[in-house]
Design an enzyme around this catalytic site. Structure first.
Site, PDB file in Angstrom:
ATOM      1  CG  HIS A 186       0.958  41.967 -13.446  1.00  0.00           C
ATOM      2  ND1 HIS A 186       2.099  41.419 -13.987  1.00  0.00           N
ATOM      3  CD2 HIS A 186      -0.015  41.039 -13.633  1.00  0.00           C
ATOM      4  CE1 HIS A 186       1.819  40.225 -14.498  1.00  0.00           C
ATOM      5  NE2 HIS A 186       0.540  39.977 -14.281  1.00  0.00           N
ATOM      6  CD  GLU A 187      -3.512  41.015 -12.128  1.00  0.00           C
ATOM      7  OE1 GLU A 187      -4.216  40.782 -13.134  1.00  0.00           O
ATOM      8  OE2 GLU A 187      -2.670  40.206 -11.695  1.00  0.00           O
ATOM      9  CG  HIS A 228      -3.242  40.763 -17.308  1.00  0.00           C
ATOM     10  ND1 HIS A 228      -2.742  40.044 -18.363  1.00  0.00           N
ATOM     11  CD2 HIS A 228      -2.651  40.253 -16.191  1.00  0.00           C
ATOM     12  CE1 HIS A 228      -1.873  39.140 -17.913  1.00  0.00           C
ATOM     13  NE2 HIS A 228      -1.803  39.254 -16.601  1.00  0.00           N
ATOM     14  CG  HIS A 236      -3.777  42.156 -23.885  1.00  0.00           C
ATOM     15  ND1 HIS A 236      -3.209  40.918 -23.642  1.00  0.00           N
ATOM     16  CD2 HIS A 236      -3.708  42.321 -25.227  1.00  0.00           C
ATOM     17  CE1 HIS A 236      -2.810  40.386 -24.789  1.00  0.00           C
ATOM     18  NE2 HIS A 236      -3.106  41.209 -25.766  1.00  0.00           N
TER      19      HIS A 236
END
Length: 695
Positions: free
Chosen positions: A478-479, A482, A485
């Protein structure tokens, strides 16, 4: 640039590897004077832009604002990293001073009449200026930011708004520090023997390390770090100890002492309501949801209520199964929150014939990091090169170059994976520097993204590998989603770079990336036993995949109740007693007695110190998007389909906030999604059921 001896130049001149800060040259005492200098320098730049005698243009006003405040950006990035990931008393004292000072500074900019006159003139004429789509988005963001900062208000109301925001900044800082203090100061010290009934070796190692950190050599500490408290609640056979630990965990911020957050919540809600009303909104949620995909509190509550009904029904079925198991063990107590994880794990072990303890030896931190990088390589053509010996802000932090297929450096990435008492709980991504292409005053053309991930995994004993739970592994993915991104950003202007998107779109790249963890090809390659190196047996892999929606009622009730309380807080005119509001919402929902909110209000850092106020729903909003987005790959029969991966990179990961999120999603997928794929992914419904309900 400050050059007098009173300033440490390492705060401003980043001349480490590829422009990395020289962390080894920084000291806690450097920050106060550096902030004063950087704030003054930024104020001077703002005055020059506002006082420019030439007519306003995009370049001399908006582009100038985009690159103003470089010194402040640098010292802020270093300081807030330290405050969250490696704090101490000196940093916390300064944080309480800096937070309101920064609020005053940005309020003053937002209320600069001459500057707003220039921005407003550009916005009024924007359709005739020949701006690109990205430039229009950047101009709109600045214009709306000024309006929400009170630029259109009379002077007395502007000053009132600035005061409210300053108070909110200070209270938010205190809220977070109180939670960290409660987490740091509590530990349940256990001895060997019956105290450790049911505790697997990996957890004993983590608890022993935590005890040593507290000077309790040879003992075992249950702490409030999620990487210890959750597995303890899962595996401990000692119901009395589970209850004791659970009660401490849920009581963070609610203790009748100096770290009690209930009064802070009440004051913050009142101040936020005043801010919203000053700016012409009916409530704070309306203010925060303006310029998001959801747009209105009604749309948010509709989605949450729709999911709640299905989640609470499923949770009831799960609780009935737990009650049967408790009775089968010859016990007669009701299902309480400190029982749920323990018995759910036993049911999962029975139903799918595997346990978390059986799975964990196959989930080594090192291998899951490698898996994150491999997925990024397969999808986006990048690779990570670790640079050993490069100083970071803590000895545990690792530094990587991120390079593309042509071996061009595209980003720097720092990974900070282990829990420590100087770090706040949870996991997050942030940046020291965001990607952009603008020319800077020192002659540089654009900036390289410098991105970091922070996690709180239990640190293993010396010489042993760090073993993760499946939830931990998902958190890592998940991180890193990010982080991608930020690292894959390819925009011109810094304000729309990377994660500079609406709150309910920012979780799409991270939640979507989680899906690739459980792609069979990835698990087969990277889920290997830490001792034998053998891959996870196919039978165990099949069970893991079959169990993906297990306990989904519990998980969704935990989350959705928190999101609904968040919305209730921020749609009411006056909240005299926040805990009564929380209790009232949960009662009206029919919250099961056996489950608690994932984040009770006194430690709900997302909404009181983390920027997600009236926005916690966004994880679920993004989950609607990510379920539909991954389905696009599934429909091709290839989780790494090159055409879809290219569309994903070009329309989601690299464009930041340069285009409207709805347009970005439709460019990738061709349509906007319904919640159906998300409900099916969670196991809360089948497509057949949903088709029937639509009929």
């Amino acid at each position: 640039m400050p050059s007098t001896p009173q300033f440490n130049p390492a705060l401003f001149e980043w001349n480490g590897l590829h422009g990395l800060p020289r962390f080894d040259a920084l000291n806690d005492g450097d920050f106060a004077s550096a902030f004063d200098a950087a704030l003054a320098a930024h104020e001077k730049e703002i005055d020059e832009i506002a006082g420019n005698p030439e007519a306003p243009t995009f370049e001399n006003t908006v582009a100038a604002l985009e690159i103003a405040g470089d010194q402040l950006s640098r010292v802020s990035a270093l300081f807030w990293n330290r405050a969250g990931a490696h704090t101490n008393d000196t940093i916390q004292t300064l944080e309480r001073d800096i937070s309101p000072k920064m609020s005053r500074h940005y309020s003053k900019i937002g209320m600069n009449a001459a500057l707003f006159t220039r921005i407003d003139a550009l916005w009024e004429a924007h359709e005739s200026l020949g701006l690109s789509l990205e430039q229009t988005r950047v101009l709109e963001r600045h214009w709306k930011g000024f309006v929400k900062s009170g630029a259109k208000l009379p002077k007395p109301e502007q000053e009132k708004l600035a005061g409210l925001n300053e108070k909110l900044a200070g209270l938010g800082t205190q809220f977070g520090q109180n939670v960290l203090a409660d987490e740091k100061n509590w530990a349940l010290i256990l001895s060997d023997g019956a105290d450790l009934d049911g505790i697997p070796e990996f957890l004993k190692d983590a608890m022993a390390a935590s005890a040593r950190e507290r000077g309790e050599e040879g003992k075992f500490a249950v702490t409030l770090s999620r990487s210890i408290i959750e597995p303890f609640l899962t595996f401990s056979e000692r119901r009395d100890l589970r209850e004791q630990a659970f009660e401490a965990w849920v009581a963070r911020g609610e203790n009748d002492g100096v770290t009690d957050n209930r009064g802070i919540i009440r004051d913050m809600l009142a101040l936020r309501d005043e801010v919203a009303k000053l700016l012409g909104y009916g409530n704070f949620a309306e203010l925060k949801l303006d310029n998001t995909m959801a747009k209105t509190p009604g749309a948010v509550n509709h989605l949450l209520r729709q999911v709640w009904a299905k989640a609470v029904k499923r949770a009831g079925e799960e609780e009935a199964d737990i009650a049967k198991l408790i009775a089968a063990e010859g016990k007669n107590h009701e299902v309480m929150p400190w029982d749920w994880r323990h018995y759910a794990e036993k049911i999962r072990a029975q139903r799918f014939n595997f346990s978390e303890a059986e799975l964990k030896p196959y989930l080594q931190l090192e291998k899951i990091i490698d898996a994150c990088f491999d997925v990024a390589g397969r999808l986006f053509g990048i690779r990570a090169v670790e640079k050993k010996g490069v100083p970071a802000y803590h000895p545990d932090v690792r530094v990587f170059e991120i390079r593309d297929r042509e071996d061009t450096l595209v980003a720097l990435f720092l990974g900070d994976y282990f829990a420590r008492s100087s770090k706040r709980s949870g996991a997050w991504m942030s940046s020291f520097q965001s990607q952009h292409k603008l020319p800077l005053k020192d002659g540089r053309q654009g900036e390289l993204p410098i991105i970091y991930n922070v996690c709180n995994f239990a640190k293993p004993a010396e010489g042993k590998p760090a073993l993760l739970s499946l939830d931990d592994a998902r958190t890592l993915f998940h991180e890193f989603g990010h982080a991608l991104h930020g690292m894959l950003s390819n925009v011109t202007y810094p304000s729309v770079s990377g994660t500079g998107v609406s709150r309910d779109f920012v979780e799409l790249p991270s939640q979507l990336y989680e899906h690739w963890l459980t792609v069979p090809a990835i698990l087969k390659q990277y889920a290997v036993h830490f001792e034998t190196g053998e891959p996870m047996p196919q039978a165990l892999l099949d069970k893991v995949l079959a169990a993906r929606t297990f306990n989904s009622g519990f998980n969704t009730v935990e989350f959705t109740s928190s999101a609904l309380v968040d919305m209730a807080f921020h749609t009411r005119d006056k909240v005299e007693d926040p805990m009564a509001v929380q209790a009232g919402v949960l009662s009206e929902l029919g919250m099961p007695k056996s489950i608690v909110m994932r984040h009770a209000s006194p430690h709900f850092q997302h909404i009181f110190s983390g920027g997600y106020s009236a926005g916690y729903y966004s994880y679920m909003w993004s989950e609607v998007l990510d379920a539909d987005a991954f389905a696009a790959f599934e429909e091709t029969g290839d989780a790494f389909n090159r055409e879809m991966a290219a569309k994903l990179k070009d329309n989601i990961y690299s464009v930041g906030g340069a285009i409207d999120p709805e347009d970005a999603y439709k460019a990738f997928r061709g349509k906007l999604p319904s919640p159906d794929a998300m409900l099916v992914k969670k196991g809360l419904a089948t497509f057949e059921e949903l088709s029937g309900s639509d009929a």
